[in-house]
Design an enzyme around this catalytic site. Structure first.
Site, PDB file in Angstrom:
ATOM      1  N   LYS A  63       0.839  -1.207   0.000  1.00  0.00           N
ATOM      2  CA  LYS A  63       0.000   0.000   0.000  1.00  0.00           C
ATOM      3  C   LYS A  63       0.872   1.255   0.000  1.00  0.00           C
ATOM      4  CE  LYS A  63      -3.672   2.613   0.516  1.00  0.00           C
ATOM      5  NZ  LYS A  63      -4.737   2.770  -0.459  1.00  0.00           N
ATOM      6  N   LYS A 132       0.662  11.593   4.900  1.00  0.00           N
ATOM      7  CA  LYS A 132       0.897  10.519   5.877  1.00  0.00           C
ATOM      8  C   LYS A 132       1.571   9.330   5.187  1.00  0.00           C
ATOM      9  CE  LYS A 132      -2.519   7.807   6.524  1.00  0.00           C
ATOM     10  NZ  LYS A 132      -2.241   6.494   5.925  1.00  0.00           N
TER      11      LYS A 132
END
Length: 181
Positions: A63, A132
């Site tokens: 991811k 992030k």
């Protein structure tokens, strides 16, 4: 597992809320093969593709890799759209002109028109999420002893944009880093 007797699968997704609703998510799963088999059945209504990436944690690393590509792509799209407009090109036509070619991508087709039209609402995803994820990539690379200069620069640019009050805004606002108007 040793502490609680539970088995684990990490299964980050790509495709957002719409993908979950349509059952078209891409899931990147990490865990033991037998646990992945259970996850395939439990998660079946949500995905069109579930790929076993390796041991627990491999899904999360995959991811992060996904988000490195997406984040860098969106930043280059913003830079390109601003340059095209400054050079007198109808930037609104670029996503259509590049559709199906080697430079085409889902981000181009989604954020390209939004950037060209200065349409930043509704917020579908957030700058802070990309930041992030880029920071996670930088941290992972540091732990692995790898250099990721493109994603590192992307993190800095995303931080710059976020510090301008855009953390809660859609990434289509990244064109504001480059546009003169």
């Amino acid at each position: 597992r040793a502490a609680c007797g539970m088995r684990w699968v990490d299964a980050p997704v790509s495709g957002g809320t719409a993908g979950a609703e349509q059952g078209s998510l891409a899931i990147m799963a990490g865990g033991a093969e037998q646990d992945i088999a259970i996850a395939r059945e439990v998660l079946r209504p949500l995905y069109s593709r579930l790929t076993h990436m390796g041991a627990v944690g491999s899904g999360q690393v995959t991811k992060i890799c996904n988000q490195m590509i997406v984040s860098c792509n969106v930043l280059v799209i913003a830079e390109m759209m601003a340059l095209a407009k400054a050079a007198g090109v109808d930037a609104a036509k670029i996503p259509e002109a590049l559709a199906g070619g080697f430079a085409d991508s889902k981000p181009l087709q989604v954020v390209g028109p939004e950037m060209a039209d200065k349409r930043f609402e509704p917020v579908k995803w957030r700058v802070k999420t990309l930041l992030k994820d880029l920071n996670m990539a930088v941290d992972l690379a540091g732990k692995q002893g790898n250099a990721i200069p493109m994603s590192g620069l992307a993190a800095q640019l995303m931080q710059l944009h976020g510090s301008g009050g855009f953390l809660e805004q859609d990434p289509s606002t990244l064109i504001k880093l480059y546009a003169q108007d």
